[in-house]
Design a protein around this motif. Structure first.
Motif, short mmCIF file in Angstrom:
data_model
loop_
_atom_site.label_atom_id
_atom_site.label_comp_id
_atom_site.label_asym_id
_atom_site.label_seq_id
_atom_site.Cartn_x
_atom_site.Cartn_y
_atom_site.Cartn_z
N TRP A 103 20.23 44.74 0.35
CA TRP A 103 20.26 43.30 0.49
C TRP A 103 20.82 42.72 -0.91
CZ3 TRP A 103 20.19 39.63 3.67
CH2 TRP A 103 19.95 38.11 3.39
N PRO A 104 22.20 42.59 -1.16
CA PRO A 104 22.69 42.55 -2.34
C PRO A 104 22.69 41.07 -3.03
CG PRO A 104 24.49 42.28 -0.75
CD PRO A 104 23.33 42.44 0.18
N HIS A 105 22.51 40.06 -2.18
CA HIS A 105 22.61 38.72 -2.91
C HIS A 105 23.76 38.31 -3.21
CE1 HIS A 105 18.17 37.19 -2.65
NE2 HIS A 105 18.06 38.48 -2.53
N ARG A 106 24.79 39.29 -3.48
CA ARG A 106 26.06 38.96 -3.85
C ARG A 106 26.94 39.60 -2.76
NH1 ARG A 106 26.26 37.54 -9.15
NH2 ARG A 106 24.39 36.52 -9.63
N TRP A 107 27.42 39.03 -1.59
CA TRP A 107 27.84 39.66 -0.56
C TRP A 107 29.36 40.10 -0.73
CZ3 TRP A 107 25.35 40.89 3.76
CH2 TRP A 107 24.08 40.50 4.14
N LEU A 108 30.41 38.49 -1.51
CA LEU A 108 31.66 38.82 -2.00
C LEU A 108 31.80 39.91 -2.61
CD1 LEU A 108 32.44 34.83 -2.61
CD2 LEU A 108 32.28 36.00 -0.59
N GLU A 109 31.18 40.36 -3.75
CA GLU A 109 31.08 41.89 -4.68
C GLU A 109 30.60 43.14 -3.64
OE1 GLU A 109 29.65 38.75 -5.48
OE2 GLU A 109 29.54 38.65 -7.96
N ALA A 110 29.60 42.96 -2.89
CA ALA A 110 29.20 44.12 -2.21
C ALA A 110 30.41 44.79 -1.23
CB ALA A 110 28.11 43.85 -1.14
N VAL A 111 31.09 43.70 -0.50
CA VAL A 111 32.02 44.22 0.37
C VAL A 111 33.01 44.87 -0.71
CG1 VAL A 111 33.77 43.33 1.78
CG2 VAL A 111 31.52 42.50 2.13
N TYR A 112 33.50 44.27 -1.70
CA TYR A 112 34.38 44.72 -2.63
C TYR A 112 34.18 46.17 -2.96
CZ TYR A 112 36.83 45.46 -7.33
OH TYR A 112 37.51 45.90 -8.14
N CYS A 113 32.66 46.58 -2.81
CA CYS A 113 32.45 47.76 -3.49
C CYS A 113 32.34 48.83 -2.30
CB CYS A 113 30.94 47.77 -4.32
SG CYS A 113 30.80 46.91 -5.86
N VAL A 123 26.81 29.67 5.68
CA VAL A 123 28.42 29.90 5.19
C VAL A 123 28.94 31.21 5.69
CG1 VAL A 123 27.54 31.06 3.14
CG2 VAL A 123 29.75 29.56 3.24
N TYR A 124 28.28 32.09 6.41
CA TYR A 124 28.94 33.17 6.75
C TYR A 124 30.09 33.49 7.50
CZ TYR A 124 24.34 34.99 4.55
OH TYR A 124 23.38 35.18 3.46
N PRO A 125 30.06 32.59 8.54
CA PRO A 125 31.27 32.48 9.34
C PRO A 125 32.52 31.98 8.62
CG PRO A 125 29.33 31.65 10.59
CD PRO A 125 28.96 31.80 9.34
N GLU A 126 32.08 31.27 7.57
CA GLU A 126 33.40 30.75 6.96
C GLU A 126 33.83 31.81 5.97
OE1 GLU A 126 33.98 27.46 2.98
OE2 GLU A 126 32.42 27.41 4.49
N GLU A 177 33.59 40.04 13.75
CA GLU A 177 32.92 41.36 13.91
C GLU A 177 31.75 41.63 12.97
OE1 GLU A 177 35.15 44.87 12.74
OE2 GLU A 177 36.66 43.49 12.71
N TYR A 178 31.48 40.96 11.81
CA TYR A 178 30.45 41.29 11.08
C TYR A 178 29.38 40.28 11.05
CZ TYR A 178 34.37 43.88 9.04
OH TYR A 178 35.52 44.76 8.91
N LEU A 179 29.34 39.55 12.14
CA LEU A 179 28.19 38.54 12.24
C LEU A 179 27.41 38.85 13.70
CD1 LEU A 179 30.40 35.35 11.90
CD2 LEU A 179 29.21 36.72 10.05
N TYR A 180 26.23 38.65 13.42
CA TYR A 180 25.12 38.65 14.66
C TYR A 180 24.43 37.23 14.85
CZ TYR A 180 21.60 38.82 11.07
OH TYR A 180 20.58 38.61 10.00
N SER A 181 24.02 36.98 16.07
CA SER A 181 23.71 35.97 16.70
C SER A 181 22.10 35.84 16.58
CB SER A 181 24.20 35.38 18.18
OG SER A 181 25.34 35.35 17.69
N THR A 182 21.19 37.19 17.07
CA THR A 182 19.99 37.19 17.22
C THR A 182 19.38 38.21 16.47
OG1 THR A 182 20.35 38.76 19.19
CG2 THR A 182 20.12 36.03 19.57
#
Length: 371
Positions: free
Chosen positions: A286-296, A307-310, A315-320
């Protein structure tokens, strides 16, 4: 020092942005309060800064985060009220999650609305943050028992714009699996009007100085230890401490074989006790810094909300929660799905290289432009 930066909560992303602007923009002066007791900072910081920011004829622009009650500050310091006042929202108190609606303190959201009314430019770090704030003003103000103000959204909206949080991505190539390095370079390539096309090399120098602290930043905002500690330990052993490991291996080689082995290389499998990728456990962070975690190189798995769908492709989103559980189980059974995956979204648009022009234009005394 024509730009006056004020940060009432100097920690986490608030500190990161303030430092970045101070380092990258000319003529900045920064005044801060430590990132402690957030509620008291929101209540009282304006009075503190009114007494501790020196009067200067050189100030032209005031940039502050929405923790500060800007209305109180400019009332206490009329000289600062004459500046171009920019208010930056990392979050907004009208929709900030609380357990029960009754627990939401009206004063914090009310202060942010008042601050928007006196600001010249109101900047949000996402479209979601901006729209959720603006569309909640009417309902929020209905909590006032009588004599309610009206049409505040129509007054504030023309001042508003979005500027994503700028990230100065460091060089993390030495942390990355080989198959992800080329993809990392590709993600950082910027093309289009006014964009900077990065060189084939990964970021160096200014960005490199922060690379050792990148994963620490992921953890800095969480009070709960997580698997990132284990991941960091593995990275430290396999990457950051290579010079030490090499020396140790050379010493051992010399003592056992009496020969100089200058070309020693390191097989990650040796460092991990001979365990291959498929057998190694999957680390869930649980990184709290998503934009940086993906980069890594992390695989994002986010709720289809807020804000996640933005920011992330569908494909990286879940609904339930059930969907989340099912996907995690699948990843844990087949970790190579994650380890070999190449991220399909955008990263470069959140970099300082892409956003510096917007912030430079914002922090000028010229009439505001459509950014």
């Amino acid at each position: 020092m024509s730009i006056l930066l004020i940060e009432a909560f100097y920690g986490g992303s608030h500190r990161q942005l303030a430092q970045l602007l101070q380092e990258e923009l000319e003529d900045c002066v920064l005044y801060t309060l430590p990132a402690k007791k957030w509620h008291w900072r929101a209540r009282t910081a304006a009075l503190y800064f009114s007494q501790n920011v020196p009067i200067s004829e050189h100030y032209r622009i005031l940039f502050a985060s929405s923790v500060l009650n800007l209305t109180e500050l400019v009332a206490l310091r009329p000289d600062l009220g004459k500046l171009k006042k920019i208010l930056y929202f990392h979050e907004n108190q009208l929709v900030y999650p609380v357990k029960k609606c009754q627990e939401r303190d009206f004063q914090y959201g009310y202060n942010q609305i008042l601050s928007c009314l006196v600001a010249d430019v109101v900047v949000f770090n996402s479209v979601y943050n901006m729209e959720s704030f603006l569309t909640s003003i009417g309902k929020f103000m209905k909590q006032i028992p009588d004599h309610r103000p009206t049409d505040l959204q129509s007054v504030i909206r023309p001042k508003c714009q979005v500027a994503y949080f700028p990230i100065r991505f460091p060089d993390v190539a030495r942390f990355m699996p080989v198959h992800k390095i080329a993809h990392l370079k590709k993600m950082l390539s910027l093309n289009g009007n006014g964009s900077t096309v990065l060189s084939k090399d990964l970021p160096s120098q200014p960005e490199q100085r922060d690379s050792e602290n990148l994963l620490e930043n992921f953890k800095s905002e969480s009070d709960v230890p997580s698997a990132v500690d284990i991941a960091q330990e593995n990275l430290d052993n396999s990457s950051m401490q290579k010079p030490v490991l090499k020396k140790s291996n050379l010493d051992n080689a010399s003592s056992h074989h009496g020969e100089n082995n200058d070309n020693v290389t390191h097989d990650p499998l040796n460092l991990l006790g001979g365990v291959d990728d498929q057998q190694r456990p999957l680390h869930i962070v649980w990184p709290h810094r998503w934009l940086e975690a993906v980069y890594c190189g992390c695989y994002p798995l986010c709720p289809k909300d807020l804000v996640y769908p933005e920011i992330f492709p569908a494909e990286y989103l879940y609904s339930t929660p059930e969907q989340l559980s099912k996907r995690l189980q699948n990843f844990c059974k087949r970790p190579n799905i994650v380890r070999k995956h190449l991220y399909k979204g955008e990263v470069a648009q959140f970099s300082w290289a892409a956003l510096h022009g917007k912030f430079r234009s914002l922090l000028t005394t010229e009439p505001s432009e459509d950014l």
